[in-house]
Write an enzyme that holds these catalytic residues in place. Structure first.
Site, PDB file in Angstrom:
ATOM      1  N   LYS A   1      36.809 -35.214 -71.726  1.00 56.86           N
ATOM      2  CA  LYS A   1      36.017 -35.241 -70.504  1.00 56.86           C
ATOM      3  C   LYS A   1      36.929 -34.785 -69.366  1.00 56.86           C
ATOM      4  CE  LYS A   1      32.340 -38.136 -68.623  1.00 56.86           C
ATOM      5  NZ  LYS A   1      31.287 -37.118 -68.621  1.00 56.86           N
TER       6      LYS A   1
HETATM    7  N1  PLP Z   1      28.137 -34.636 -73.061  1.00 55.97           N
HETATM    8  C1  PLP Z   1      28.674 -34.314 -71.870  1.00 55.97           C
HETATM    9  C2  PLP Z   1      29.178 -32.945 -71.679  1.00 55.97           C
HETATM   10  C3  PLP Z   1      28.735 -35.280 -70.850  1.00 55.97           C
HETATM   11  O1  PLP Z   1      29.244 -34.979 -69.651  1.00 55.97           O
HETATM   12  C4  PLP Z   1      28.228 -36.567 -71.083  1.00 55.97           C
HETATM   13  C5  PLP Z   1      28.265 -37.585 -70.020  1.00 55.97           C
HETATM   14  O2  PLP Z   1      29.162 -38.353 -69.909  1.00 55.97           O
HETATM   15  C6  PLP Z   1      27.702 -36.856 -72.346  1.00 55.97           C
HETATM   16  C7  PLP Z   1      27.670 -35.873 -73.301  1.00 55.97           C
HETATM   17  C8  PLP Z   1      27.214 -38.224 -72.688  1.00 55.97           C
HETATM   18  O3  PLP Z   1      28.261 -39.128 -72.778  1.00 55.97           O
HETATM   19  P1  PLP Z   1      28.061 -40.669 -72.470  1.00 55.97           P
HETATM   20  O4  PLP Z   1      26.895 -41.106 -73.275  1.00 55.97           O
HETATM   21  O5  PLP Z   1      29.314 -41.308 -72.898  1.00 55.97           O
HETATM   22  O6  PLP Z   1      27.813 -40.778 -71.020  1.00 55.97           O
HETATM   23  C1  COI Z   2      27.704 -38.979 -67.182  1.00 55.34           C
HETATM   24  O1  COI Z   2      26.633 -39.128 -67.740  1.00 55.34           O
HETATM   25  O2  COI Z   2      28.439 -39.926 -66.877  1.00 55.34           O
HETATM   26  C2  COI Z   2      28.195 -37.668 -66.871  1.00 55.34           C
HETATM   27  O3  COI Z   2      29.347 -37.530 -66.709  1.00 55.34           O
HETATM   28  C3  COI Z   2      27.217 -36.581 -66.770  1.00 55.34           C
HETATM   29  C4  COI Z   2      27.362 -35.791 -65.507  1.00 55.34           C
HETATM   30  C5  COI Z   2      27.056 -36.575 -64.287  1.00 55.34           C
HETATM   31  C6  COI Z   2      28.681 -35.091 -65.444  1.00 55.34           C
END
Ligand code: PLP
Ligand code: COI
Length: 365
Positions: free
Chosen positions: A204
């Protein structure tokens, strides 16, 4: 050494916090990521010294030398998670330990120092406690927490920096999509990919999002809410959306989602959906899904529902898929039954309204 295992945080309350009436007005309709609380957390790092100087202080601009390494080579990582008000008035985070672990996986990929899990969790506790008055009430409201770290060393050589700054800011939020929980439309990018094997797709890091902005702009030009990326090698298989993972629901009640091969973000919502669906007796496959399978399945009725999931978007139905070859809809383009049931189950756990079978809810206050 990384230091910081038992860092004490110095608390310096904001001497001029936003007044109650103004804060209430801001919280009435917060949108997503537009407004911020009164405080921030900062923790510094230097090679040889480890993590030090942990503080909670007034949210303010951070002075930055123009030669700070992050401004040139984008050595930066972040996380996103939410704090919710519980029915008894307490406050909880959802699976913050999973965010801590992913933060350190991202750090490793970007050649940055690991942050001790205790320091990560403590930093979140501190900002929630001092800014608890900023948590919006109401069904869609939560406090979005944004921990991040970047290379603060003043140096233009290309190598991992020797100094970093870790921060947490907090933003009261409503739904990520302005339409609320309505099906979204997605654009299949013909030109851009998000991540290649061996790249940074599973981290990330800010750079992944910068690289996706042109594709997201292209999606908007085609009237779509989000972009869906195909794999970089064959341009055939679904990877994920710009900020969410993807699931399909089939006519036999099973689910499928692309596998974690290093090109997509290992979403915590994705993992939670898999565990909840399996617990309910559904088959969930983590396997490659081609765009053709999706299109043909939507036409034949084999693919009954599709949804996107992530912290910001929670679980959001996908209605229309548009590409240069035309568009198709999943079922009637509405919100699917399985999708909405999973969403309710997840949200009820997150908000402390349902049993928490996996001990995901982490009470803070
Ligand atoms: N994929 C991407 C590229 C994201 O930025 C996010 C958001 O955080 C997700 C998937 C989903 O991840 P999470 O469920 O941990 O928020
Ligand atoms: C999240 O769901 O936390 C993300 O990072 C998605 C977006 C706001 C970058």
């Amino acid at each position: 050494m990384s230091g910081g295992d038992n860092l004490e945080f110095e608390i310096r309350p904001n001497p001029a916090p936003v007044g109650d009436a103004e804060r209430a007005a801001l919280l009435a309709n917060p949108g997503f990521g537009r407004i911020f609380t009164d405080h921030m957390v900062t923790v510094r790092y230097a090679d040889g010294k480890g993590w030090y100087d942990a503080r909670v202080e007034a949210r303010a601009p951070i002075p930055m030398d123009p030669a700070s390494a992050v401004l040139h080579y984008a050595q930066e990582i972040f996380e996103g998670l939410k704090a919710y008000t519980l029915p008894d008035g307490g406050v909880a985070m959802f699976r913050p330990d999973a965010n801590a672990a992913r933060f350190n996986q991202s750090a490793e990929r970007m050649a940055m120092p690991a942050l001790p899990v205790e320091t990560f969790l403590r930093s979140l506790h501190e900002i929630i406690e001092i800014d608890r008055g900023w948590i919006p009430q109401g069904e869609e409201g939560s406090l979005y927490l944004r921990p991040f770290a970047y290379a603060s060393e003043v140096f233009l050589g290309v190598r991992p920096a020797t100094e970093y700054l870790y921060l947490v800011i907090a933003s009261p939020v409503g739904p990520y999509f302005s339409g609320g929980v309505k099906p979204v439309s997605i654009w299949v990018s013909p030109d851009y990919t998000r991540a290649a094997p061996g790249g940074t797709g599973a981290a990330k890091c800010g750079g992944n999002y910068a690289a996706g902005l042109s594709a997201q702009a292209e999606a908007a030009e085609h009237g779509c809410d989000q972009v869906v990326y195909l794999d970089a090698v064959e341009r055939k298989y679904i990877d994920e959306l710009g900020g969410m993972n993807v699931f399909l629901v089939f006519d036999d009640g099973s689910l499928a989602t692309p596998p974690l091969t290093g090109t997509i973000l290992p979403g915590i919502t994705r993992d939670s959906v898999i565990k909840l669906a399996r617990r309910a007796g559904r088959r969930v496959e983590e396997r490659p899904i081609s765009l053709d399978e999706w299109r043909e399945g939507a036409a034949s009725g084999r693919v009954r529902e599709a949804f996107a999931c992530g912290t910001a978007a929670v679980i959001t139905p996908i209605g229309t898929i548009r590409s240069l070859d035309g568009e198709f809809t999943v079922a009637d383009g509405g919100s699917g039954e399985v999708t909405m049931a999973l969403r309710k189950e997840l949200v009820d756990i997150q908000r402390g309204r349902a049993e928490d079978p996996f001990s995901w809810v982490h009470r803070v206050l």
